[in-house]
Scaffold this motif. Structure first.
Motif, PDB file in Angstrom:
ATOM      1  N   GLN A   2      74.646  65.311  59.268  1.00 20.25           N
ATOM      2  CA  GLN A   2      74.517  66.673  59.727  1.00 20.25           C
ATOM      3  C   GLN A   2      73.044  67.098  59.763  1.00 20.25           C
ATOM      4  O   GLN A   2      72.627  67.844  60.644  1.00 20.25           O
ATOM      5  CB  GLN A   2      75.320  67.605  58.819  1.00 20.25           C
ATOM      6  CG  GLN A   2      75.340  69.027  59.322  1.00 20.25           C
ATOM      7  CD  GLN A   2      76.178  69.936  58.435  1.00 20.25           C
ATOM      8  OE1 GLN A   2      76.716  69.502  57.426  1.00 20.25           O
ATOM      9  NE2 GLN A   2      76.252  71.204  58.811  1.00 20.25           N
ATOM     10  N   ARG A   3      72.233  66.599  58.826  1.00 23.72           N
ATOM     11  CA  ARG A   3      70.804  66.921  58.817  1.00 23.72           C
ATOM     12  C   ARG A   3      70.114  66.405  60.075  1.00 23.72           C
ATOM     13  O   ARG A   3      69.229  67.065  60.608  1.00 23.72           O
ATOM     14  CB  ARG A   3      70.138  66.307  57.591  1.00 23.72           C
ATOM     15  CG  ARG A   3      70.517  66.981  56.317  1.00 23.72           C
ATOM     16  CD  ARG A   3      69.768  66.365  55.174  1.00 23.72           C
ATOM     17  NE  ARG A   3      70.157  66.993  53.930  1.00 23.72           N
ATOM     18  CZ  ARG A   3      69.735  66.619  52.749  1.00 23.72           C
ATOM     19  NH1 ARG A   3      68.899  65.604  52.643  1.00 23.72           N
ATOM     20  NH2 ARG A   3      70.130  67.235  51.664  1.00 23.72           N
ATOM     21  N   ILE A   4      70.519  65.244  60.551  1.00 26.22           N
ATOM     22  CA  ILE A   4      69.925  64.677  61.766  1.00 26.22           C
ATOM     23  C   ILE A   4      70.261  65.556  62.965  1.00 26.22           C
ATOM     24  O   ILE A   4      69.403  65.851  63.797  1.00 26.22           O
ATOM     25  CB  ILE A   4      70.400  63.227  61.979  1.00 26.22           C
ATOM     26  CG1 ILE A   4      69.859  62.353  60.857  1.00 26.22           C
ATOM     27  CG2 ILE A   4      69.953  62.700  63.332  1.00 26.22           C
ATOM     28  CD1 ILE A   4      70.374  60.925  60.885  1.00 26.22           C
ATOM     29  N   TYR A   5      71.515  66.003  63.064  1.00 24.69           N
ATOM     30  CA  TYR A   5      71.909  66.876  64.180  1.00 24.69           C
ATOM     31  C   TYR A   5      71.147  68.199  64.156  1.00 24.69           C
ATOM     32  O   TYR A   5      70.700  68.698  65.192  1.00 24.69           O
ATOM     33  CB  TYR A   5      73.417  67.131  64.147  1.00 24.69           C
ATOM     34  CG  TYR A   5      74.257  65.929  64.516  1.00 24.69           C
ATOM     35  CD1 TYR A   5      73.919  65.116  65.587  1.00 24.69           C
ATOM     36  CD2 TYR A   5      75.410  65.618  63.787  1.00 24.69           C
ATOM     37  CE1 TYR A   5      74.687  64.016  65.910  1.00 24.69           C
ATOM     38  CE2 TYR A   5      76.181  64.519  64.120  1.00 24.69           C
ATOM     39  CZ  TYR A   5      75.821  63.711  65.177  1.00 24.69           C
ATOM     40  OH  TYR A   5      76.577  62.623  65.505  1.00 24.69           O
ATOM     41  N   GLY A   7      68.224  68.722  62.801  1.00 28.58           N
ATOM     42  CA  GLY A   7      66.824  68.422  63.124  1.00 28.58           C
ATOM     43  C   GLY A   7      66.619  68.196  64.614  1.00 28.58           C
ATOM     44  O   GLY A   7      65.659  68.712  65.214  1.00 28.58           O
ATOM     45  N   LEU A   8      67.500  67.441  65.246  1.00 25.88           N
ATOM     46  CA  LEU A   8      67.398  67.199  66.686  1.00 25.88           C
ATOM     47  C   LEU A   8      67.640  68.476  67.482  1.00 25.88           C
ATOM     48  O   LEU A   8      66.982  68.710  68.503  1.00 25.88           O
ATOM     49  CB  LEU A   8      68.369  66.109  67.111  1.00 25.88           C
ATOM     50  CG  LEU A   8      68.013  64.681  66.646  1.00 25.88           C
ATOM     51  CD1 LEU A   8      69.103  63.700  67.077  1.00 25.88           C
ATOM     52  CD2 LEU A   8      66.676  64.266  67.199  1.00 25.88           C
ATOM     53  N   THR A   9      68.556  69.312  67.029  1.00 24.45           N
ATOM     54  CA  THR A   9      68.813  70.583  67.706  1.00 24.45           C
ATOM     55  C   THR A   9      67.586  71.490  67.603  1.00 24.45           C
ATOM     56  O   THR A   9      67.178  72.127  68.584  1.00 24.45           O
ATOM     57  CB  THR A   9      70.043  71.281  67.097  1.00 24.45           C
ATOM     58  OG1 THR A   9      71.171  70.405  67.172  1.00 24.45           O
ATOM     59  CG2 THR A   9      70.360  72.572  67.827  1.00 24.45           C
ATOM     60  N   LEU A  11      64.495  70.506  67.220  1.00 21.57           N
ATOM     61  CA  LEU A  11      63.461  69.907  68.058  1.00 21.57           C
ATOM     62  C   LEU A  11      63.698  70.230  69.532  1.00 21.57           C
ATOM     63  O   LEU A  11      62.760  70.544  70.273  1.00 21.57           O
ATOM     64  CB  LEU A  11      63.431  68.390  67.841  1.00 21.57           C
ATOM     65  CG  LEU A  11      62.316  67.619  68.519  1.00 21.57           C
ATOM     66  CD1 LEU A  11      60.966  68.078  68.012  1.00 21.57           C
ATOM     67  CD2 LEU A  11      62.492  66.133  68.277  1.00 21.57           C
ATOM     68  N   ALA A  12      64.940  70.195  69.962  1.00 19.59           N
ATOM     69  CA  ALA A  12      65.264  70.518  71.352  1.00 19.59           C
ATOM     70  C   ALA A  12      64.971  71.990  71.648  1.00 19.59           C
ATOM     71  O   ALA A  12      64.450  72.332  72.720  1.00 19.59           O
ATOM     72  CB  ALA A  12      66.732  70.197  71.627  1.00 19.59           C
ATOM     73  N   THR A  15      61.249  72.448  71.984  1.00 24.30           N
ATOM     74  CA  THR A  15      60.801  71.875  73.255  1.00 24.30           C
ATOM     75  C   THR A  15      61.122  72.813  74.414  1.00 24.30           C
ATOM     76  O   THR A  15      60.287  73.036  75.303  1.00 24.30           O
ATOM     77  CB  THR A  15      61.449  70.495  73.482  1.00 24.30           C
ATOM     78  OG1 THR A  15      61.146  69.661  72.364  1.00 24.30           O
ATOM     79  CG2 THR A  15      60.958  69.854  74.747  1.00 24.30           C
TER      80      THR A  15
END
Length: 98
Positions: A2-5, A7-9, A11-12, A15
């Motif tokens: 869940q931490r990866i999701y 973090g990627l969210t 970052l998106a 951006t």
């Protein structure tokens, strides 16, 4: 996972915000520049300097001499080779007499 999701969210999202900000800045830069009241018109000033060159061809030949940064290569004095040779001989004679 869940931490990866998350973090990627994040970052998106950052951006997308950067892309939107750069689009707004680019759109704003395409506007006509605002001129102050009483300011000179740059097109008129450019035409005045291009047509008002009273220095003539001499300035084009020697721009550094015209600014005073270098001596002029054109001389208005006439060269007398005989007088120069006489001065050199006199200087040599005076130098030897001492």
């Amino acid at each position: 996972m869940q931490r990866i999701y998350v973090g990627l969210t994040g970052l998106a999202v950052v951006t997308v915000l950067i892309v939107l900000a750069s689009a707004v800045v680019a759109w704003r830069a395409n506007d006509m520049p605002v001129s102050a009241v009483g300011a000179s018109n740059s097109a008129v000033v450019a035409n005045m300097t291009a047509l008002g060159n009273s220095l003539g061809e001499k300035a084009k030949e020697e721009p550094l001499a015209e600014l005073g940064a270098a001596p002029s290569t054109t001389s208005t004095e006439k060269v007398d080779a005989a007088a120069i040779a006489r001065r050199q001989q006199e200087a040599q004679q005076n130098g030897e007499a001492r």
